[in-house]
Design a protein around this motif. Structure first.
Motif, short mmCIF file in Angstrom:
data_model
loop_
_atom_site.label_atom_id
_atom_site.label_comp_id
_atom_site.label_asym_id
_atom_site.label_seq_id
_atom_site.Cartn_x
_atom_site.Cartn_y
_atom_site.Cartn_z
N VAL A 281 0.87 -1.18 0.00
CA VAL A 281 0.00 0.00 0.00
C VAL A 281 0.91 1.22 0.00
O VAL A 281 1.81 1.33 0.83
N THR A 282 0.68 2.14 -0.93
CA THR A 282 1.45 3.37 -0.96
C THR A 282 0.50 4.55 -0.88
O THR A 282 -0.50 4.62 -1.60
N MET A 283 0.77 5.47 0.03
CA MET A 283 -0.09 6.63 0.25
C MET A 283 0.70 7.91 0.02
O MET A 283 1.70 8.16 0.70
N GLY A 284 0.28 8.68 -0.98
CA GLY A 284 1.01 9.91 -1.30
C GLY A 284 2.43 9.62 -1.71
O GLY A 284 3.34 10.41 -1.45
N GLY A 285 2.64 8.47 -2.38
CA GLY A 285 3.99 7.99 -2.65
C GLY A 285 4.57 8.43 -3.98
O GLY A 285 3.90 9.01 -4.84
N VAL A 286 5.85 8.12 -4.14
CA VAL A 286 6.60 8.43 -5.36
C VAL A 286 6.70 7.16 -6.19
O VAL A 286 7.13 6.12 -5.70
N SER A 287 6.33 7.26 -7.47
CA SER A 287 6.43 6.11 -8.37
C SER A 287 7.42 6.33 -9.49
O SER A 287 7.88 5.37 -10.12
N ASP A 288 7.76 7.59 -9.76
CA ASP A 288 8.63 7.91 -10.89
C ASP A 288 9.49 9.11 -10.52
O ASP A 288 9.01 10.25 -10.45
N GLY A 289 10.77 8.86 -10.27
CA GLY A 289 11.68 9.93 -9.87
C GLY A 289 11.83 10.99 -10.94
O GLY A 289 11.99 12.18 -10.64
N PHE A 290 11.80 10.59 -12.22
CA PHE A 290 11.91 11.57 -13.31
C PHE A 290 10.72 12.53 -13.28
O PHE A 290 10.87 13.73 -13.49
N LEU A 291 9.54 11.98 -13.05
CA LEU A 291 8.33 12.80 -12.97
C LEU A 291 8.43 13.77 -11.79
O LEU A 291 7.95 14.90 -11.86
N GLY A 292 9.05 13.31 -10.70
CA GLY A 292 9.26 14.18 -9.55
C GLY A 292 10.14 15.37 -9.90
O GLY A 292 9.90 16.49 -9.43
N TYR A 293 11.16 15.13 -10.73
CA TYR A 293 12.03 16.24 -11.14
C TYR A 293 11.28 17.20 -12.05
O TYR A 293 11.43 18.43 -11.94
N GLN A 294 10.44 16.67 -12.93
CA GLN A 294 9.63 17.54 -13.78
C GLN A 294 8.77 18.49 -12.95
O GLN A 294 8.60 19.66 -13.30
N ALA A 295 8.21 17.96 -11.86
CA ALA A 295 7.31 18.76 -11.02
C ALA A 295 8.01 19.97 -10.42
O ALA A 295 7.36 20.98 -10.12
#
Length: 416
Positions: free
Chosen positions: A291-305
């Motif tokens: 179970v993941t809550m408010g989690g990170v699935s894609d580090g590249f997408l995190g950098y885009q944000a």
């Protein structure tokens, strides 16, 4: 006059280079440099190539045989990924890559990511195909923690009021690992003596602060090991991952209680701690569910944000993503924290996220669900309307209770 201006410009440039070298040589200097570079680049307009090209090559193992499930990728300086999957013979092709220079990366589940050409930059030319970009992947070495004898505290009875009157026993766990005494773990059990499924709860802050959740889930019929990161590790993510593996080893090895069934274990993590859990999956025994809550699935997408969102990330995590460096130069760092790229190897997964999350944007949840759907991995996606990054069991709302009920039903169905 012109000569004087030129001399001054050269002196300033040399001084700037000297400062950069000095910063990089300091402990944590690379991370600090990366953060400064990001802040400067955020002020500049994005560079977009009007034309594109392609990359092609072959991915094999050390024995020169193709690696099942292997893929290659490149990322732009703002984290946009272009990917090509390897075929049966190991050949891949990455199309529509904006013209420029990149550090190509290849990866596969169970193998260490490999940069092409020793990590040097590879050009992608407009309307052309850069060929001969080959990779040889080596199996990833599992981490086997060396632990001291755990110290198990006295048994205490704890109670709670969420989602109703609940009770469990609690013991404090301490164990020495990698030069540090880990003191941030607690074991919770419901009344009784029967053998039970177990849950590994990985919290982003000290586990004691999340006790209402741990007690509630223990009361549902699970043995619960709740852990949190050691503050002494700072933002050394790999050290936190190894600590997690070490603490989980105690649960799987039966050193904490005889009631936990090591063949029926699920895990729950949220926000920053989801990074730790998914990174540790390579080295943990198989889990029945996550179970993941408010989690990170894609580090590249995190950098885009970082470039398109106004985020409200609390310290010390607010500079963590930027400190990793540019994705086009260090793609292996971002792939390390991107479970969406390995969705077919994950256990059944429940993804929970708030639509208005200002810490980890909700597109991480949609990206994860799409990856799991394509991979055929059983999953559920729950998007809730609460405005908070975390659901607060101390001040529960209707959404808190709804998400809790969904989580319990999912865990009982998959872990049990």
């Amino acid at each position: 006059m012109r000569r004087l201006v030129a001399v001054i410009a050269i002196v300033l440039a040399l001084a700037g280079i000297g400062v950069a070298v000095w910063v990089l040589a300091m402990p944590g200097g690379r991370a600090a440099y990366n953060v400064v570079e990001y802040r400067v680049r955020r002020l500049l307009p994005a560079e977009t190539a009007a034309v594109s090209g392609a990359l092609a090559g072959r991915i094999t193992a050390d024995d020169r045989r193709p690696v099942p499930g292997a893929f290659a990728l490149v990322a732009t300086d703002r984290g946009v990924v272009f990917q090509g999957d390897a075929g049966a013979e190991g050949f891949y092709h990455i199309a529509n890559v904006p013209a420029g220079t990149y550090v190509p990366l290849a990866a596969a589940w169970g193998y260490a990511p490999e940069r092409a050409a020793g990590g040097s930059l590879v050009p992608v030319r407009a309307h052309g195909v850069t060929t001969g970009v080959h990779f040889h992947l080596s199996p990833e070495t599992p981490y086997h923690p060396v632990l001291g004898e755990p110290t198990i505290g006295p048994v205490e009875t704890v109670t709670g009021t969420f989602p109703g009157p609940v009770t469990a026993t609690r013991v404090h766990i301490a164990v020495e690992h990698a030069g540090l005494m880990l003191t941030n773990a607690f074991l919770y059990e419901p009344p009784g003596s029967e053998r039970l499924p177990a849950l590994l709860l990985v919290f982003p802050t000290p586990a004691a602060g999340w006790e209402p959740i741990s007690v509630a889930l223990a009361n549902e019929g699970f043995v619960v090991l709740a852990v949190g990161p050691a503050a002494e590790r700072g933002l050394d993510i790999e050290a936190h991952v190894r600590d997690l593996i070490a603490e989980a080893t105690l649960l799987f090895g039966g050193q904490l209680t005889s009631r936990a069934d090591p063949t029926r274990v699920g895990a729950l993590a949220g926000s920053f701690s989801s990074v730790l859990l998914f990174r540790a999956l390579h080295d943990l025994p198989p889990l029945r569910a996550v179970v993941t809550m408010g989690g990170v699935s894609d580090g590249f997408l995190g950098y885009q944000a970082l470039f398109r969102e106004h985020l409200e990330i609390p310290p010390p995590y607010d500079t963590f993503v930027a400190s990793l460096g540019r994705p086009d130069r260090h793609p292996e760092v971002y792939l390390r924290y991107s479970p969406a790229f390995f969705a077919e190897h994950l256990p059944p997964t429940l993804i929970i996220h708030t639509r208005t999350d200002r810490v980890v944007p909700v597109d991480q949840a949609y990206r994860f669900a799409q990856a799991l759907e394509r991979a055929g991995t059983p999953h559920e996606l729950v998007i809730y309307a609460d405005i908070s990054h975390y659901l607060d069991p101390d001040h529960p709302t209707d959404e808190t209770r709804r998400v809790y009920d969904v989580t319990v039903r999912f865990l009982k169905r998959t872990v049990n």
